[in-house]
Design an enzyme around this catalytic site. Structure first.
Site, PDB file in Angstrom:
ATOM      1  N   TYR A 185      28.252 -37.095  -6.366  1.00  0.00           N
ATOM      2  CA  TYR A 185      30.407 -36.283  -6.276  1.00  0.00           C
ATOM      3  C   TYR A 185      30.128 -35.374  -5.254  1.00  0.00           C
ATOM      4  O   TYR A 185      30.969 -35.613  -4.217  1.00  0.00           O
ATOM      5  CB  TYR A 185      30.230 -34.947  -7.861  1.00  0.00           C
ATOM      6  CG  TYR A 185      31.405 -35.981  -8.876  1.00  0.00           C
ATOM      7  CD1 TYR A 185      30.347 -36.750  -9.700  1.00  0.00           C
ATOM      8  CD2 TYR A 185      32.643 -35.688  -8.757  1.00  0.00           C
ATOM      9  CE1 TYR A 185      30.719 -37.415 -10.556  1.00  0.00           C
ATOM     10  CE2 TYR A 185      33.198 -36.637 -10.220  1.00  0.00           C
ATOM     11  CZ  TYR A 185      31.631 -37.287 -11.146  1.00  0.00           C
ATOM     12  OH  TYR A 185      32.600 -37.796 -12.353  1.00  0.00           O
TER      13      TYR A 185
ATOM     14  N   LYS B  99      18.169 -41.316 -14.782  1.00  0.00           N
ATOM     15  CA  LYS B  99      17.977 -42.736 -14.715  1.00  0.00           C
ATOM     16  C   LYS B  99      16.451 -43.098 -13.756  1.00  0.00           C
ATOM     17  O   LYS B  99      16.679 -43.898 -12.466  1.00  0.00           O
ATOM     18  CB  LYS B  99      19.237 -43.698 -14.715  1.00  0.00           C
ATOM     19  CG  LYS B  99      19.244 -45.654 -14.210  1.00  0.00           C
ATOM     20  CD  LYS B  99      18.871 -45.378 -16.590  1.00  0.00           C
ATOM     21  CE  LYS B  99      18.472 -46.999 -16.096  1.00  0.00           C
ATOM     22  NZ  LYS B  99      17.787 -47.787 -17.370  1.00  0.00           N
TER      23      LYS B  99
ATOM     24  N   ASP C  99      20.444 -44.477 -20.740  1.00  0.00           N
ATOM     25  CA  ASP C  99      21.024 -45.517 -21.253  1.00  0.00           C
ATOM     26  C   ASP C  99      20.810 -45.401 -22.971  1.00  0.00           C
ATOM     27  O   ASP C  99      20.936 -45.513 -23.676  1.00  0.00           O
ATOM     28  CB  ASP C  99      21.037 -46.881 -21.002  1.00  0.00           C
ATOM     29  CG  ASP C  99      19.175 -47.024 -20.724  1.00  0.00           C
ATOM     30  OD1 ASP C  99      18.346 -45.505 -20.450  1.00  0.00           O
ATOM     31  OD2 ASP C  99      18.987 -48.079 -20.236  1.00  0.00           O
TER      32      ASP C  99
ATOM     33  N   ASP D 101      29.395 -36.461 -16.759  1.00  0.00           N
ATOM     34  CA  ASP D 101      31.081 -36.862 -16.746  1.00  0.00           C
ATOM     35  C   ASP D 101      31.463 -38.273 -17.983  1.00  0.00           C
ATOM     36  O   ASP D 101      31.926 -37.373 -19.125  1.00  0.00           O
ATOM     37  CB  ASP D 101      31.479 -37.648 -15.415  1.00  0.00           C
ATOM     38  CG  ASP D 101      32.927 -37.639 -15.273  1.00  0.00           C
ATOM     39  OD1 ASP D 101      33.583 -36.858 -15.826  1.00  0.00           O
ATOM     40  OD2 ASP D 101      33.505 -39.211 -14.970  1.00  0.00           O
TER      41      ASP D 101
ATOM     42  N   ASP E  33      32.716 -37.667 -22.262  1.00  0.00           N
ATOM     43  CA  ASP E  33      33.695 -37.873 -22.033  1.00  0.00           C
ATOM     44  C   ASP E  33      33.356 -38.981 -24.358  1.00  0.00           C
ATOM     45  O   ASP E  33      34.473 -39.128 -25.102  1.00  0.00           O
ATOM     46  CB  ASP E  33      34.536 -38.659 -21.688  1.00  0.00           C
ATOM     47  CG  ASP E  33      35.235 -38.630 -20.719  1.00  0.00           C
ATOM     48  OD1 ASP E  33      35.538 -37.117 -20.511  1.00  0.00           O
ATOM     49  OD2 ASP E  33      36.354 -39.913 -20.815  1.00  0.00           O
TER      50      ASP E  33
HETATM   51  C1  IPM Z   1      36.843 -34.554 -15.245  1.00  0.00           C
HETATM   52  C2  IPM Z   1      36.483 -35.675 -14.801  1.00  0.00           C
HETATM   53  C3  IPM Z   1      36.689 -35.203 -12.217  1.00  0.00           C
HETATM   54  C4  IPM Z   1      35.472 -35.548 -13.099  1.00  0.00           C
HETATM   55  C5  IPM Z   1      37.773 -35.948 -12.506  1.00  0.00           C
HETATM   56  C6  IPM Z   1      39.061 -35.611 -12.499  1.00  0.00           C
HETATM   57  C7  IPM Z   1      37.270 -35.865 -10.819  1.00  0.00           C
HETATM   58  O1  IPM Z   1      36.938 -36.613 -15.188  1.00  0.00           O
HETATM   59  O2  IPM Z   1      36.573 -32.873 -15.107  1.00  0.00           O
HETATM   60  O3  IPM Z   1      35.594 -34.974 -15.927  1.00  0.00           O
HETATM   61  O4  IPM Z   1      34.748 -36.895 -12.541  1.00  0.00           O
HETATM   62  O5  IPM Z   1      34.714 -34.856 -12.564  1.00  0.00           O
HETATM   63 MN    MN Z   2      35.168 -36.787 -16.989  1.00  0.00          MN
END
Ligand code: IPM
Ligand code: MN
Length: 357
Positions: free
Chosen positions: A145, A196, A229, A253, A257
């Site tokens: 990032y 990784k 992984d 990130d 999720d």
């Molecule tokens: C998160 C989101 C952001 C990220 C995006 C919107 C840039 O997915 O906060 O997890 O990748 O950090």
């Molecule tokens: Mn995210």
């Protein structure tokens, strides 16, 4: 706990609802904070900021030039909803605002807890709620990032695109130390560092070296390494083995999720972007979900739990715990939106929580 010195005046909180369902879920989180102000006398002053797609389309402003200085000098925390709107396909406003605040305020810790509040919400079979209860620490200022890269000969058959994975000794060390300190403070015994380094020996070899040094100071905590992984696989196979996970920006990130689904869905997941002792930012993990926006159907519990993390950060741990308990009850009693199998609207969930406070 951060040390801001004695509270002399109301704690100013910047509220950025943003786009899409961000607006609706933030409204409920604000309702919860206003209720706590009334019932517990919390000294909060909420200041709304209209940054997002609408504002960008109107006057081209994303993150105003004086924003970071304003946060540093006038605010204790930022509560943000979500950013992203189909009318801004480049998503430039989201990157400027969200990533701009994370990097600009040096919020190097992205803390994302994953706790299953009700076993029925876990997509894995035969899991108890205590089987999913871990904490992800995502490095939040560098890695993929960092924005270092470029394209060469764009739009031609010879096009080249490069985006560097930037890792600094200082950046890696401080997130590792933060995760270990968290584990120690909470009495947690197991921590996993994930990278990784088998495929990216330069970028992630640094993680290996820093980890070896940092872990030596925490003999009381069992620490191990998993390639990302393998970690993804293990999280699905047996999430109960994890307590604390620390990893880089991109992997954090993705894993957060995945973790949110193990814990009942992304609508429930909160996160904190922290620089201990400085103004920090709190947000639900979910995005702006344009297709769901404006229907009063989005789950506000992720945003409400983000507000709870904020209260805890500000030192109002009793109020934070109250909110958490009310959310747990809402989930168990199915006072919830349809993503959790409930029949409540966004605002009805917020009202239900406020009544319990
Ligand atoms: C998160 C989101 C952001 C990220 C995006 C919107 C840039 O997915 O906060 O997890 O990748 O950090
Ligand atoms: Mn995210």
């Amino acid at each position: 706990m951060p040390d801001f010195g004695p509270p002399t005046k109301a704690e100013r909180i910047a509220v950025i609802p943003g786009d899409g369902i961000g607006i609706e879920v933030t409204r409920e989180a604000v309702k919860v904070l206003e209720t706590l102000k009334r019932v517990c006398g919390l000294p909060l002053e909420l200041v709304a900021l209209d940054w997002g797609a609408e504002r960008y389309l109107k006057d081209g402003v994303t993150l105003p030039p004086d924003a970071l200085e304003m946060f540093r000098s006038e605010f204790r925390a930022i509560l943000i909803g979500a950013l992203g709107d189909p009318r801004v396909p480049s998503n430039v406003h989201a990157a400027d605002i969200l990533l701009g605040i994370r990097a600009g305020l040096d919020l190097y810790v992205n803390y994302r807890p994953a706790r299953l509040l009700d076993a029925r919400l876990c997509p894995l079979k035969d899991r108890r709620s205590e089987d999913v209860n871990f904490h992800i620490f995502r490095e939040n200022t560098e890695g993929a990032y960092a924005g270092l890269g470029g394209v060469f000969k764009p739009g031609t058959p010879d096009e080249v695109a490069v985006q560097e994975d930037v890792n600094t000794r200082k950046g890696v060390e401080r997130i590792l130390i933060h995760a270990f300190e968290f584990a120690r403070r909470r009495g947690l015994k197991r921590i996993v560092m994930s990278d990784k380094s088998n495929a990216m020996p330069y970028a992630h070899g640094l993680w290996q070296r820093a980890f070896a040094e940092v872990r030596a100071h925490y003999a009381d905590i069992e620490s191990r390494h998993l390639f990302v992984d393998a970690l993804a696989m293990e999280l699905v196979r047996d999430p109960s083995q994890f307590q604390v996970i620390v990893t880089n920006n991109l992997f954090g990130d993705i894993l957060s999720d995945l973790a949110s689904q193990l814990a009942g869905g992304i609508g429930l997941a909160p996160s904190a972007n922290l620089h201990p002792g400085r103004v920090s930012m709190f947000e639900p993990v979910h995005g702006s979900a344009p297709a769901l926006a404006g229907k009063n159907l989005a789950n506000p519990l992720g945003a409400i739990l983000a507000a709870s993390l904020m209260l805890d950060f500000l030192g109002h741990s009793d109020a934070a715990r109250r909110v958490e308990l009310a959310v747990e009850r809402a989930v168990r009693e199915n006072a919830a939106t349809s993503d959790l199998g409930g029949a409540f609207s966004t605002s009805e969930v917020g009202d239900w929580i406020c009544e319990r406070l």
